[in-house]
Scaffold this motif. Structure first.
Motif, PDB file in Angstrom:
ATOM      1  N   GLY A  81       0.752  -1.238  -0.163  1.00 27.99           N
ATOM      2  CA  GLY A  81      -0.091  -0.021  -0.016  1.00 27.99           C
ATOM      3  C   GLY A  81       0.863   1.051  -0.100  1.00 27.99           C
ATOM      4  N   VAL A  82       0.365   2.209   0.559  1.00 28.49           N
ATOM      5  CA  VAL A  82       0.904   3.749   0.602  1.00 28.49           C
ATOM      6  C   VAL A  82       0.565   4.589   1.669  1.00 28.49           C
ATOM      7  CG1 VAL A  82      -0.953   4.546  -0.926  1.00 28.49           C
ATOM      8  CG2 VAL A  82       1.389   5.665  -0.976  1.00 28.49           C
ATOM      9  N   GLY A 104      10.325  15.338  -8.577  1.00 31.22           N
ATOM     10  CA  GLY A 104       9.291  14.089  -8.910  1.00 31.22           C
ATOM     11  C   GLY A 104      10.100  12.902  -9.444  1.00 31.22           C
ATOM     12  N   GLY A 105       9.210  11.728  -9.465  1.00 33.03           N
ATOM     13  CA  GLY A 105       9.888  10.590  -9.723  1.00 33.03           C
ATOM     14  C   GLY A 105       9.866   9.554  -8.651  1.00 33.03           C
ATOM     15  N   TRP A 106       9.655   8.184  -8.805  1.00 29.52           N
ATOM     16  CA  TRP A 106       9.660   7.236  -7.946  1.00 29.52           C
ATOM     17  C   TRP A 106      11.070   6.732  -7.684  1.00 29.52           C
ATOM     18  CZ3 TRP A 106       5.649   6.191  -4.672  1.00 29.52           C
ATOM     19  CH2 TRP A 106       4.580   6.373  -5.143  1.00 29.52           C
ATOM     20  N   GLY A 113      11.687  -3.000  -0.061  1.00 31.31           N
ATOM     21  CA  GLY A 113      10.900  -2.697  -1.138  1.00 31.31           C
ATOM     22  C   GLY A 113       9.986  -1.576  -1.213  1.00 31.31           C
ATOM     23  N   GLY A 114      10.267  -0.665  -0.670  1.00 29.70           N
ATOM     24  CA  GLY A 114       9.648   0.659  -0.598  1.00 29.70           C
ATOM     25  C   GLY A 114      10.090   1.711  -1.348  1.00 29.70           C
ATOM     26  N   TRP A 115       9.276   2.570  -1.812  1.00 27.55           N
ATOM     27  CA  TRP A 115       9.578   3.543  -3.103  1.00 27.55           C
ATOM     28  C   TRP A 115       8.835   4.876  -2.559  1.00 27.55           C
ATOM     29  CZ3 TRP A 115      12.124   2.832  -7.706  1.00 27.55           C
ATOM     30  CH2 TRP A 115      12.606   1.346  -8.091  1.00 27.55           C
ATOM     31  N   THR A 116       9.511   5.819  -2.961  1.00 26.01           N
ATOM     32  CA  THR A 116       9.031   7.255  -2.361  1.00 26.01           C
ATOM     33  C   THR A 116       9.178   8.266  -3.552  1.00 26.01           C
ATOM     34  OG1 THR A 116       9.198   9.072  -0.471  1.00 26.01           O
ATOM     35  CG2 THR A 116      11.135   7.830  -1.492  1.00 26.01           C
ATOM     36  N   SER A 139       3.405  -4.546  -5.080  1.00 25.69           N
ATOM     37  CA  SER A 139       3.785  -5.813  -5.610  1.00 25.69           C
ATOM     38  C   SER A 139       4.519  -5.810  -6.777  1.00 25.69           C
ATOM     39  CB  SER A 139       2.351  -6.637  -6.058  1.00 25.69           C
ATOM     40  OG  SER A 139       1.719  -6.037  -7.217  1.00 25.69           O
ATOM     41  N   ASP A 140       4.775  -4.832  -7.583  1.00 28.43           N
ATOM     42  CA  ASP A 140       5.785  -4.793  -8.591  1.00 28.43           C
ATOM     43  C   ASP A 140       6.120  -3.249  -8.788  1.00 28.43           C
ATOM     44  OD1 ASP A 140       7.173  -4.599 -10.994  1.00 28.43           O
ATOM     45  OD2 ASP A 140       5.833  -6.002 -12.039  1.00 28.43           O
ATOM     46  N   PRO A 141       7.312  -2.885  -8.610  1.00 23.66           N
ATOM     47  CA  PRO A 141       7.787  -1.429  -8.968  1.00 23.66           C
ATOM     48  C   PRO A 141       7.138  -0.719 -10.220  1.00 23.66           C
ATOM     49  CG  PRO A 141       9.624  -2.582  -7.955  1.00 23.66           C
ATOM     50  CD  PRO A 141       8.370  -3.532  -8.368  1.00 23.66           C
TER      51      PRO A 141
END
Length: 211
Positions: A81-82, A104-106, A113-116, A139-141
């Motif tokens: 989730g987020v 910007g941009g992930w 496994g986290g992205w921001t 579940s998948d970037p």
């Protein structure tokens, strides 16, 4: 199904199909799955004035939010989730998350496994612009959405310029000209378009984290 944590009772997440809202009465710190989450943990002790109001500083300690952000982080890492928090939230460095670029941009956030990313809610209907940091465990970037990057236009409205003149309207900003309790309500509100975006991110995590 997704769980919406730390949301306002009767607010934007209530009455939606496939959304289980957790308001203050339910205490989202107790959430134990199994659904992926959209989490809006309280930000008062993580923002610019975490210590207290400018006129009464040093009333509080950094991060003393009753464990809300830590519980939200655990939920997102366990179930996907987020998390949504204000831009420049001190929670990122406190919990070892990589602060995202303002442009910007992930980007990868941690070893879990986290992205921001940094996004302005003004692109999605917020009156004040509202720079925002997101932390997501998908579940998948590749499923993370491309957002409208960069700062949104939060300058004076034509109505403000007509009423106050351009110089004053530009100097004080939109929110300074909103009075009383409406200021807090407008600033804290999640626009429906942005809410739906966050729900979509959470639902994209379901395939790995929920069987």
């Amino acid at each position: 199904m997704i769980a919406a944590l730390y949301v306002e009772a009767g607010g934007a997440y209530f009455g939606l199909p496939g959304v289980d809202p957790w308001d203050e009465a339910r205490d989202a710190r107790k959430y134990a799955g199994p659904w992926p989450v959209v989490a809006h943990p309280p930000c008062q002790r993580w923002g610019r004035y975490w210590h207290g109001a400018p006129r009464k500083p040093h009333q509080h300690r950094l991060g003393e939010d009753g464990g809300c952000f830590a519980a939200a982080l655990t939920a997102v890492r366990n179930y996907g989730g987020v998390i949504e928090h204000p831009k420049d939230s001190h929670a990122w460095r406190y919990f070892g998350l990589t602060p995202p670029p303002a442009a910007g941009g992930w980007v990868p956030a941690d070893a879990f496994g986290g992205w921001t990313c940094c996004v302005w809610q003004g692109h999605y209907g917020h009156f004040a612009g509202k720079g925002t940091w997101l932390y997501a465990v998908p579940s998948d970037p590749a499923l993370l959405p491309a957002l409208t990057w960069g700062q949104s236009d939060s300058g004076p409205t034509p109505e403000m310029i007509e009423r106050y003149g351009y110089a004053k309207a530009r100097r004080v900003g939109r929110m300074a000209l909103v009075g009383g309790k409406d200021k807090t309500r407008i600033r804290n509100a999640t626009p429906p378009e942005f809410r739906d975006l966050l729900i979509g991110i959470a639902r994209s995590a379901a395939r790995e984290h929920v069987t």
